[in-house]
Design an enzyme around this catalytic site. Structure first.
Site, PDB file in Angstrom:
ATOM      1  N   GLU A 264       9.082  11.269   5.740  1.00 17.38           N
ATOM      2  CA  GLU A 264       7.685  11.213   5.332  1.00 17.38           C
ATOM      3  C   GLU A 264       6.815  11.962   6.330  1.00 17.38           C
ATOM      4  O   GLU A 264       6.965  11.756   7.535  1.00 17.38           O
ATOM      5  CB  GLU A 264       7.224   9.749   5.223  1.00 17.38           C
ATOM      6  CG  GLU A 264       7.956   8.977   4.141  1.00 17.38           C
ATOM      7  CD  GLU A 264       7.465   7.540   3.993  1.00 17.38           C
ATOM      8  OE1 GLU A 264       6.567   7.115   4.757  1.00 17.38           O
ATOM      9  OE2 GLU A 264       7.992   6.824   3.108  1.00 17.38           O
ATOM     10  N   HIS A 283       3.474   6.602  -0.002  1.00 19.85           N
ATOM     11  CA  HIS A 283       3.587   5.360   0.773  1.00 19.85           C
ATOM     12  C   HIS A 283       2.265   4.587   0.756  1.00 19.85           C
ATOM     13  O   HIS A 283       1.744   4.178   1.802  1.00 19.85           O
ATOM     14  CB  HIS A 283       4.010   5.662   2.212  1.00 19.85           C
ATOM     15  CG  HIS A 283       4.689   4.506   2.893  1.00 19.85           C
ATOM     16  ND1 HIS A 283       5.717   4.661   3.782  1.00 19.85           N
ATOM     17  CD2 HIS A 283       4.482   3.161   2.817  1.00 19.85           C
ATOM     18  CE1 HIS A 283       6.112   3.484   4.225  1.00 19.85           C
ATOM     19  NE2 HIS A 283       5.379   2.547   3.638  1.00 19.85           N
TER      20      HIS A 283
END
Length: 308
Positions: A264, A283
């Site tokens: 990420e 997220h």
């Protein structure tokens, strides 16, 4: 007076209570400036983080006088908890504070992906009329939701799903089948293989540990019911992303909603190119205006208590 360093974003309405009793250094960009973060950490009595700050290695070594780590969320895989506790630091997550946000994300994603009709705005606006193609969407009521992990988020998700008329089954490696949480919510405990094979929607609510890493590899995804939907709001690394993309392209899965990734931010890749009925979000399942407020105030209160 203690010194509190906050290196990721917090609801600023929670700051006055902290500043009334302690010195507060708040900079949500500090997480991206490793040298400055380590310098601030050296004089911190408390450190408040979200999921991006890696409390291990050099940063952990810099926390020479820190007494408490506040986590604005619930996952602790970015924190070396045993090492922190060995140094006398309490690690405090905001347990339960973002559960409703995650549960609503799961239910919303399940409804959207089962129906399969809500990603065609551009086509309709352009004069197309895919009514026949979109007339076979599935209703949520009567479908089976399988929850892997049945903690506070899983239990709240089950309550919302039951309210929509879904049947709910759950597997949790840490719970016996007679655990009272199942009966309290009207959920049937099931084995992992049974759940994967029978659920119309599978939602993941487990931490990333050795036993869950690549839990959903190509073999387990192939064992899912044809047309099923897979939702991951837990942690990246639990699902083999390439195998998931292949199952979507091949038509074995009916859809997927993925909020967390092995890396990420998600790098540009061919993994998810041309996948149908796929939702990708950065997220944010547990992040809403309301949950951010709850998480921020919970951690502020708990850090103040720990510093007494």
């Amino acid at each position: 007076m203690a010194r509190i360093v906050i290196c990721e974003f917090i609801d600023e309405r929670a700051l006055p209570a902290l500043r009334a009793k302690h010195e507060v250094v708040y900079d949500p960009k500090l997480v991206d400036d490793a040298p400055r973060l380590k310098a601030e950490a050296a004089t911190a009595d408390a450190l408040i983080v979200r999921n991006r700050t890696q409390v291990r290695g050099d940063l952990l070594a810099a926390l020479t006088r820190c007494r408490v780590i506040g986590r604005l969320g619930v996952g602790l895989d970015n924190i070396d908890v045993p090492a922190c506790e060995a140094r006398g630091m309490a690690v405090i997550p905001a347990t339960g504070a973002n559960a409703l946000s995650v549960a609503e994300y799961v239910i919303t994603s399940a409804m959207l992906l089962l129906r399969g009709a809500y990603q065609h705005t551009a086509a309709v606006a352009a004069g197309q009329w895919p009514r026949a193609a979109l007339s076979n969407g599935r209703e949520t009521a009567g479908k089976t939701l399988g929850l892997i992990g049945f903690g506070s988020i899983g239990q709240l998700t089950a309550k919302l799903a039951r309210g929509l008329g879904m049947e709910v089954i759950a597997f949790d490696a840490m719970m016996d089948e007679d655990h009272p949480a199942y009966a309290a919510v009207g959920v049937r405990p099931a084995g992992l293989d049974e759940l994967i094979a029978s659920a119309d929607v599978v939602s993941l609510h487990v931490p990333l540990v050795d036993s869950t890493r690549n839990l959903f590899d190509a073999r387990r995804i192939a064992a899912m019911k044809r047309g099923a939907v897979l939702i991951n709001t837990a942690r990246g690394g639990i699902i083999d992303e390439a195998a998931l993309a292949a199952a979507l392209r091949g038509g074995h899965l009916g859809g997927a909603a993925i909020d967390v990734f092995g890396s990420e931010p998600l790098p540009a890749s061919a993994h998810f190119t041309d996948c149908q009925n796929l939702l990708l979000t950065p997220h944010i399942a547990g992040v809403s205006a309301e949950s951010n407020e709850r998480v921020s105030f919970v951690i502020a209160d708990k850090v103040l208590e720990a510093l007494k």
